[in-house]
Scaffold this active site. Structure first.
Site, mmCIF file in Angstrom:
data_model
loop_
_atom_site.group_PDB
_atom_site.id
_atom_site.type_symbol
_atom_site.label_atom_id
_atom_site.label_comp_id
_atom_site.label_asym_id
_atom_site.label_seq_id
_atom_site.Cartn_x
_atom_site.Cartn_y
_atom_site.Cartn_z
ATOM 1 N N ASN A 1 67.325 1.566 61.557
ATOM 2 C CA ASN A 1 67.428 2.886 60.904
ATOM 3 C C ASN A 1 68.630 3.719 61.365
ATOM 4 O O ASN A 1 69.160 4.509 60.599
ATOM 5 C CB ASN A 1 66.122 3.680 61.016
ATOM 6 C CG ASN A 1 65.686 3.911 62.426
ATOM 7 O OD1 ASN A 1 66.175 3.271 63.356
ATOM 8 N ND2 ASN A 1 64.747 4.821 62.614
ATOM 9 N N LYS B 1 70.321 -7.038 71.291
ATOM 10 C CA LYS B 1 69.920 -7.709 70.055
ATOM 11 C C LYS B 1 69.694 -6.643 68.988
ATOM 12 O O LYS B 1 68.655 -5.999 68.938
ATOM 13 C CB LYS B 1 68.632 -8.515 70.233
ATOM 14 C CG LYS B 1 68.437 -9.468 69.054
ATOM 15 C CD LYS B 1 66.987 -9.768 68.721
ATOM 16 C CE LYS B 1 66.351 -8.739 67.846
ATOM 17 N NZ LYS B 1 66.915 -8.613 66.498
ATOM 18 N N PRO B 2 70.688 -6.461 68.101
ATOM 19 C CA PRO B 2 70.492 -5.487 67.025
ATOM 20 C C PRO B 2 69.563 -6.059 65.961
ATOM 21 O O PRO B 2 69.293 -7.266 65.952
ATOM 22 C CB PRO B 2 71.904 -5.295 66.474
ATOM 23 C CG PRO B 2 72.630 -6.559 66.794
ATOM 24 C CD PRO B 2 72.002 -7.126 68.046
ATOM 25 N N CYS C 1 62.000 7.706 63.276
ATOM 26 C CA CYS C 1 60.724 7.694 64.010
ATOM 27 C C CYS C 1 60.259 9.103 64.327
ATOM 28 O O CYS C 1 59.097 9.307 64.665
ATOM 29 C CB CYS C 1 60.837 6.844 65.266
ATOM 30 S SG CYS C 1 62.288 7.256 66.220
ATOM 31 N N GLU D 1 60.566 3.011 72.824
ATOM 32 C CA GLU D 1 60.577 4.157 71.914
ATOM 33 C C GLU D 1 60.016 3.649 70.596
ATOM 34 O O GLU D 1 60.670 2.903 69.876
ATOM 35 C CB GLU D 1 62.022 4.656 71.806
ATOM 36 C CG GLU D 1 62.107 6.090 71.426
ATOM 37 C CD GLU D 1 62.341 6.217 69.957
ATOM 38 O OE1 GLU D 1 61.334 6.281 69.214
ATOM 39 O OE2 GLU D 1 63.504 6.225 69.559
ATOM 40 N N GLU E 1 53.025 5.619 59.354
ATOM 41 C CA GLU E 1 54.319 6.225 59.020
ATOM 42 C C GLU E 1 54.767 5.756 57.645
ATOM 43 O O GLU E 1 54.814 4.551 57.381
ATOM 44 C CB GLU E 1 55.366 5.812 60.044
ATOM 45 C CG GLU E 1 55.216 6.520 61.363
ATOM 46 C CD GLU E 1 56.349 6.155 62.304
ATOM 47 O OE1 GLU E 1 57.076 7.072 62.714
ATOM 48 O OE2 GLU E 1 56.506 4.971 62.616
HETATM 49 P P1 ADP Z 1 61.165 -1.965 62.293
HETATM 50 O O1 ADP Z 1 59.871 -1.633 61.664
HETATM 51 O O2 ADP Z 1 62.014 -0.820 62.666
HETATM 52 O O3 ADP Z 1 61.912 -3.091 61.633
HETATM 53 P P2 ADP Z 1 60.565 -3.811 64.381
HETATM 54 O O4 ADP Z 1 59.776 -3.494 65.596
HETATM 55 O O5 ADP Z 1 60.067 -4.871 63.470
HETATM 56 O O6 ADP Z 1 60.747 -2.421 63.711
HETATM 57 O O7 ADP Z 1 62.042 -4.204 64.773
HETATM 58 C C1 ADP Z 1 62.822 -3.545 65.738
HETATM 59 C C2 ADP Z 1 63.689 -4.555 66.473
HETATM 60 O O8 ADP Z 1 62.825 -5.485 67.124
HETATM 61 C C3 ADP Z 1 64.572 -5.400 65.570
HETATM 62 O O9 ADP Z 1 65.783 -5.690 66.230
HETATM 63 C C4 ADP Z 1 63.759 -6.675 65.388
HETATM 64 O O10 ADP Z 1 64.550 -7.795 65.106
HETATM 65 C C5 ADP Z 1 63.165 -6.795 66.780
HETATM 66 N N1 ADP Z 1 61.964 -7.637 66.851
HETATM 67 C C6 ADP Z 1 60.973 -7.760 65.949
HETATM 68 N N2 ADP Z 1 60.041 -8.637 66.401
HETATM 69 C C7 ADP Z 1 60.472 -9.066 67.625
HETATM 70 C C8 ADP Z 1 59.959 -9.975 68.610
HETATM 71 N N3 ADP Z 1 58.818 -10.610 68.432
HETATM 72 N N4 ADP Z 1 60.685 -10.151 69.730
HETATM 73 C C9 ADP Z 1 61.833 -9.499 69.919
HETATM 74 N N5 ADP Z 1 62.367 -8.635 69.043
HETATM 75 C C10 ADP Z 1 61.699 -8.407 67.911
#
Ligand code: ADP
Length: 485
Positions: free
Chosen positions: A161, A184-185, A293, A259, A388
């Site tokens: 976001n 890791k973006p 958020c 967060e 949300e």
């Molecule tokens: P959003 O709803 O904002 O997409 P997520 O929690 O799914 O929120 O994603 C936020 C970040 O966490 C992203 O970079 C996503 O790739 C990462 N992510 C999602 N699942 C995992 C996981 N199991 N392990 C590590 N990173 C993750």
């Protein structure tokens, strides 16, 4: 809108490689395509990396750590300041990248650059302020010190976001503290992060201090969280993923900053200044198209102000437009993906089925567009009060007393931000104290600042970003006791 929609002045900033140990690594057989949420066309790609590359990035960060941590804080700060300058210089290109991969309006993308970059500037100075303590010894002949030292290698996982700001507010304090990082973006918006890292390299960030890996979230997350070398995880994203990552970090006893989801309440009390309340509600709700958020997810209006408040909101929201983020006449751009559109639609439909009236906006017009919408007469237990919405849907719920307004605000397992509007000092004191949130906005819908501690309580997470508290998240306190003096 310019004819060259989404074109960069400096095309090198559209990077399709990852950064590990100072080397830019090209793609593999199945790269991840990055699309434009408005045109729905792929316009970039990034490598689909996994566990092995993440291990390599952790090793690179670990190798770079001793030298980086030993550099005078003033020098680390100087590099952050140069990085800040380069971001300023490339503001337009970075904003263009954000609008292309995230969809938000170009004006908001520029605002994000300024906001995200303010963390670079703040921590460039804050680097030199990781002060320790000298503790008066209870025993003669001893010297007791509490020193601060960098936590070590940190894993930073960020969402889509705010592709720049969510990363800069982790990278800046981490580097200021003397930590090295593996980032890791989000796979939905990795290109801004790669451009950010490129500018860091140009600013003089040494090889291995900042590493960026893109690819399979679970594999990368698993490697980062299970590593003994990684001593901290800072994550911004959804609560379920945050809980999972915290569990994964427990086995290696990592420090965590999390967060997570917000479900923020916005409460307009009877004695609020109408104009202030309407402005604050619109900002808190529609900033970033509602995809924040700390977005006001539930708007409560006390009975005495309710009708005036709702009709003023209806007028303003009715005048808002959705469309291409590059067209400056649009208030909001598309939302991130089809799943997001479906969720907004289902929240709207469920609320209407429960008795709400739609006073502006309405059903999504197609693609990933979602119209700025106002619902009034929403039931207190509507689905959108529990989850949300993460989109441009404002939902107003009426209430009777100050106590009820506060109770409704707190009626959630989440506790990130909360907002209220009133001109009564007693209500200000009472509500500010009683809101169960990490942050409170009073008579404003805009609270984020690099100078202030951002973070939640309850299921909204742990830790702070911004201010000196944000630096502490990347520092361990070491107690040193010297005897025989
Ligand atoms: P959003 O709803 O904002 O997409 P997520 O929690 O799914 O929120 O994603 C936020 C970040 O966490 C992203 O970079 C996503 O790739 C990462 N992510 C999602 N699942 C995992 C996981 N199991 N392990 C590590 N990173 C993750």
């Amino acid at each position: 809108m310019s004819q060259q929609r989404g074109q960069l002045n400096e095309t090198d900033l559209l990077e399709s490689r990852c950064l590990i140990g100072g080397t830019w690594l090209g793609g593999n057989a199945a790269p991840i395509a990055v699309d434009d949420p408005f045109t729905l066309e792929d316009f970039g790609q990034v490598p689909n990396l996994g566990e092995a590359e993440t291990q390599a990035a952790i090793e690179a960060a670990s190798e770079a750590l001793p030298t980086w941590a030993a550099r005078p804080a003033r020098e680390r700060g100087a590099i952050l300041r140069r990085w800040w300058e380069l971001i300023e210089l490339h503001r337009d290109d970075l904003a263009t990248l954000i609008t292309r991969e995230n969809g938000k309006s170009i004006r908001e993308a520029q605002g994000e650059i300024d906001y995200g970059n303010s963390y670079m500037e703040f921590y460039a100075d804050e680097a030199t302020r990781a002060l320790g303590e000298i503790i008066p010894s209870p025993i003669p002949g001893r010297r007791l010190l509490a020193e601060r030292e960098p936590v070590g290698v940190c894993a930073l996982i960020t969402p889509w976001n705010f592709p720049l700001a969510m990363l800069s507010r982790k990278v800046a304090p981490a580097l200021a503290a003397g930590c090295t990082v593996v980032c890791k973006p989000s796979e939905l918006t990795p290109l801004t992060a790669l451009a950010f890292a490129k500018l860091g390299e140009e600013a003089g960030v040494p090889p291995g201090v900042v590493n960026i890996v893109t690819g399979e979230a679970r594999a990368i997350g698993g490697a980062l969280t299970s590593s003994m070398t990684v001593r901290k995880l800072s994550f911004t994203g959804s609560t379920p993923v945050g809980v999972l990552l915290a569990e994964q970090c427990a086995a290696t006893m990592k420090r965590t900053s999390l967060e997570l989801g917000g479900n923020a309440p916005f409460v307009a009390f009877d004695d609020a200044d109408l104009e202030v309340a309407v402005d604050a509600a619109l900002t808190a709700k529609f900033r970033n198209g509602g995809q924040s958020c700390i977005a006001a997810n539930r708007i409560y209006a006390q009975k005495g102000i309710h009708d005036r408040f709702v009709s003023a909101l209806a007028e303003k929201i009715g005048a808002m437009t959705v469309g291409d983020g590059f067209d400056e006449s649009n208030t909001v751009g598309p939302v991130i993906d089809e799943r997001a559109v479906a969720k907004i639609d289902s929240h709207r439909e469920e609320a209407i089925a429960g008795g709400a009236q739609c006073l502006a906006g309405g059903p999504s017009p197609g693609g990933r567009l979602s119209r700025p919408t106002l619902l009034a007469g929403v039931a207190k237990d509507a689905q959108l009060t529990r989850e949300e919405t993460f989109g441009p849907l404002a939902a107003v719920i009426a209430f009777d007393t100050v106590e009820e307004g506060i109770a409704l605000a707190n009626n959630t397992p989440f506790g990130l931000a909360g907002y209220f509007c009133t001109s009564d000092q007693a209500t200000i004191a009472k509500a500010a104290r009683q809101f169960q949130t990490g942050m409170v906005g009073i008579n404003t819908g805009l609270i984020s600042s690099a100078h202030a501690p951002f973070g939640g309580v309850k299921m909204s997470g742990l830790g702070k970003e911004g201010s000196h508290h944000g630096l502490e998240e990347y520092l361990n306190v070491k107690y040193v006791c010297q005897a025989g003096l």
